[in-house]
Motif scaffolding. Structure first.
Motif, short mmCIF file in Angstrom:
data_model
loop_
_atom_site.label_atom_id
_atom_site.label_comp_id
_atom_site.label_asym_id
_atom_site.label_seq_id
_atom_site.Cartn_x
_atom_site.Cartn_y
_atom_site.Cartn_z
N SER A 82 -6.90 -8.35 17.37
CA SER A 82 -5.69 -7.54 17.45
C SER A 82 -5.49 -6.79 16.13
CB SER A 82 -4.47 -8.42 17.74
OG SER A 82 -4.65 -9.19 18.92
N LEU A 83 -4.56 -5.86 16.15
CA LEU A 83 -4.29 -5.05 14.96
C LEU A 83 -2.80 -4.98 14.71
CD1 LEU A 83 -5.64 -2.99 12.86
CD2 LEU A 83 -4.90 -1.20 14.46
N LYS A 84 -2.40 -5.25 13.48
CA LYS A 84 -1.01 -5.06 13.07
C LYS A 84 -0.94 -3.81 12.21
CE LYS A 84 0.87 -9.75 13.18
NZ LYS A 84 1.50 -10.85 12.38
N VAL A 85 0.02 -2.95 12.50
CA VAL A 85 0.19 -1.70 11.76
C VAL A 85 1.63 -1.61 11.26
CG1 VAL A 85 0.00 0.81 11.83
CG2 VAL A 85 -1.53 -0.58 13.24
N LYS A 86 1.77 -1.24 10.00
CA LYS A 86 3.11 -1.10 9.42
C LYS A 86 3.19 0.22 8.66
CE LYS A 86 6.43 -3.28 6.25
NZ LYS A 86 7.55 -3.17 7.20
N GLY A 87 4.31 0.89 8.77
CA GLY A 87 4.51 2.14 8.06
C GLY A 87 5.47 1.97 6.90
N LEU A 88 5.10 2.53 5.75
CA LEU A 88 5.98 2.57 4.59
C LEU A 88 6.39 4.02 4.38
CD1 LEU A 88 3.77 0.45 2.13
CD2 LEU A 88 5.45 -0.39 3.77
N SER A 89 7.64 4.27 4.05
CA SER A 89 8.06 5.65 3.82
C SER A 89 9.29 5.67 2.93
CB SER A 89 8.37 6.36 5.15
OG SER A 89 9.44 5.73 5.83
N SER A 90 9.44 6.77 2.23
CA SER A 90 10.62 6.95 1.39
C SER A 90 10.68 8.39 0.93
CB SER A 90 10.58 6.02 0.17
OG SER A 90 11.67 6.26 -0.69
N HIS A 91 11.89 8.90 0.74
CA HIS A 91 12.05 10.22 0.14
C HIS A 91 11.78 10.15 -1.37
CE1 HIS A 91 13.62 11.91 3.82
NE2 HIS A 91 14.51 10.95 3.90
N ASN A 92 11.86 8.95 -1.92
CA ASN A 92 11.57 8.73 -3.34
C ASN A 92 10.11 8.28 -3.46
OD1 ASN A 92 11.23 7.34 -5.92
ND2 ASN A 92 13.45 7.51 -6.15
N GLU A 93 9.24 9.18 -3.91
CA GLU A 93 7.82 8.87 -3.95
C GLU A 93 7.51 7.69 -4.85
OE1 GLU A 93 3.71 11.39 -4.44
OE2 GLU A 93 5.16 11.50 -6.07
N GLN A 94 8.17 7.59 -5.98
CA GLN A 94 7.90 6.49 -6.90
C GLN A 94 8.18 5.14 -6.24
OE1 GLN A 94 10.37 5.94 -10.54
NE2 GLN A 94 8.42 5.94 -11.65
N ASP A 95 9.30 5.05 -5.53
CA ASP A 95 9.63 3.81 -4.81
C ASP A 95 8.57 3.50 -3.77
OD1 ASP A 95 11.91 3.61 -6.33
OD2 ASP A 95 13.27 4.29 -4.74
N LEU A 96 8.13 4.51 -3.04
CA LEU A 96 7.13 4.32 -1.99
C LEU A 96 5.81 3.83 -2.57
CD1 LEU A 96 5.97 4.66 0.87
CD2 LEU A 96 5.62 7.09 0.35
N LEU A 97 5.35 4.47 -3.62
CA LEU A 97 4.07 4.07 -4.22
C LEU A 97 4.16 2.69 -4.86
CD1 LEU A 97 3.01 7.46 -5.84
CD2 LEU A 97 2.13 6.44 -3.73
#
Length: 240
Positions: A82-97
């Motif tokens: 099976s495969l688990k997929v998760k998305g990370l996102s933010s308008h603040n690039e520093q927080d996202l990275l």
């Protein structure tokens, strides 16, 4: 790689947009530098303003990351892959990275970790590293290839796998998905629409869903390239 070690692979995809909504909003220092870049990449009579709307997002110097999708294989209670997929996102690039970096170092803190993306060696991996440097974030070990010998770099690229040594052509993820009859990711949008959607609606949810779908397609392609059957859609779990 055998089926047992497939759990060491982290599949990823990133979505990027221009650093500002329009050419006119570039600061006085960056604007002439984009003009110079535009002079190199122009094919016809496109203006720097037109090229900024179309191309700025693919250059780490003039773009930013807004979404990162990650996925990994596991065996469910019925011993089905099976495969688990998760998305990370933010308008603040520093927080996202920073969130992505922490994920690599804490959740997947393993010397056996392998990163895999479609065109990852040319785009995703270096783009992430460059933007981390810009945002003053330490590059995590799985991404940092500085000083490493080629056989010490644990990066896979499904585009490179498909090329079989051919250097001439780029083959899109969507084309390979169609070729292998894998459900595609372009139902809601495609890559050319990400910037317009981001600056037009300010809604990251659709972009992140699209990003996660690309992760799933990449993982399915990897299975086919290894001669293994793809997974039914019911074996792909999208984590909110």
């Amino acid at each position: 790689m055998n089926r047992k070690n497939i759990k060491n692979i982290l599949f990823l995809d990133i979505e990027t947009v221009s650093c500002v909504p329009s050419y006119k909003q570039l600061n006085e220092r960056l604007r002439p530098l984009w003009d110079k870049k535009a002079g190199f990449i122009a094919k016809n009579e496109e203006t720097p303003e037109q090229l900024f709307q179309e191309k700025a997002a693919i250059y780490a110097e003039f773009g930013k990351v807004v979404s990162i999708g990650v996925g990994f294989f596991f065996y469910d209670q019925n011993k089905q892959l099976s495969l688990k997929v998760k998305g990370l996102s933010s308008h603040n690039e520093q927080d996202l990275l920073q969130e992505f970096s922490s994920l690599l170092t804490k959740r997947f803190n393993s010397k056996n970790l392998i990163l895999c993306a479609h065109n990852g060696k040319e785009f995703d991996f270096p783009y992430l590293c460059r933007r981390m440097v810009v945002n003053n974030i330490k590059i995590p070990e799985p991404l940092d290839i500085s000083g490493k010998k080629p056989w010490e770099v644990c990066h896979l690229d499904t585009l490179e796998m498909w090329k079989f040594g051919d250097k001439k052509n780029y083959t899109s993820l969507e084309l390979l998905a169609a070729l292998f009859n894998i459900p595609g990711s372009k139902n809601e949008m495609d890559g050319s629409m990400v910037g317009k959607h981001y600056y037009g609606t300010n809604d990251l949810s659709a972009i992140t869903r699209y990003c996660c779908k690309d992760v799933a397609v990449t993982a399915q392609l990897y299975l086919r390239f290894k001669g293994w059957p793809t997974m039914p859609e019911t074996q792909i779990i999208y984590i909110e």
